[in-house]
Design a protein around this motif. Sequence first.
Motif, mmCIF file in Angstrom:
data_model
loop_
_atom_site.group_PDB
_atom_site.id
_atom_site.type_symbol
_atom_site.label_atom_id
_atom_site.label_comp_id
_atom_site.label_asym_id
_atom_site.label_seq_id
_atom_site.Cartn_x
_atom_site.Cartn_y
_atom_site.Cartn_z
ATOM 1 N N GLY A 165 0.776 -1.232 0.000
ATOM 2 C CA GLY A 165 0.000 0.000 0.000
ATOM 3 C C GLY A 165 0.801 1.272 0.000
ATOM 4 N N GLY A 166 2.135 1.204 -0.020
ATOM 5 C CA GLY A 166 2.948 2.417 -0.010
ATOM 6 C C GLY A 166 3.116 2.988 -1.401
ATOM 7 N N VAL A 167 3.666 4.162 -1.463
ATOM 8 C CA VAL A 167 3.964 4.812 -2.739
ATOM 9 C C VAL A 167 5.453 5.135 -2.763
ATOM 10 C CG1 VAL A 167 1.669 5.775 -3.116
ATOM 11 C CG2 VAL A 167 3.315 7.071 -1.808
ATOM 12 N N PRO A 168 6.059 5.167 -3.940
ATOM 13 C CA PRO A 168 7.477 5.506 -4.003
ATOM 14 C C PRO A 168 7.707 6.964 -3.606
ATOM 15 C CG PRO A 168 6.561 5.236 -6.207
ATOM 16 C CD PRO A 168 5.507 4.829 -5.247
ATOM 17 N N PRO A 169 8.921 7.296 -3.153
ATOM 18 C CA PRO A 169 9.219 8.674 -2.761
ATOM 19 C C PRO A 169 8.956 9.648 -3.905
ATOM 20 C CG PRO A 169 10.997 7.213 -2.108
ATOM 21 C CD PRO A 169 10.058 6.403 -2.934
ATOM 22 N N GLY A 170 8.339 10.765 -3.586
ATOM 23 C CA GLY A 170 8.031 11.787 -4.570
ATOM 24 C C GLY A 170 6.707 11.576 -5.264
#
Length: 75
Positions: A17-22
Amino acid sequence: MPPDPNPAQVPGLEPGGGVPPGSTPPDSAQTSGVSAQQPRPKRILTPLVLTSIIAVIVFALIFVGVALWMLASLP
């Protein structure tokens, strides 16, 4: 369309469920604000307002009394 997007169809979403940085996370519903409008009091002078007014008047009378006492005790 439901307020939360399907995780399988969201581009850029990593496993867990995470998103990449930025990257910006997907839109989802917000739960903020009051759920129901609060009822208005039937009287203008509720007990809290009346107590507050009395407390301010007593404080002002004590303040004026001490000020007059100090002025009277000047040499």
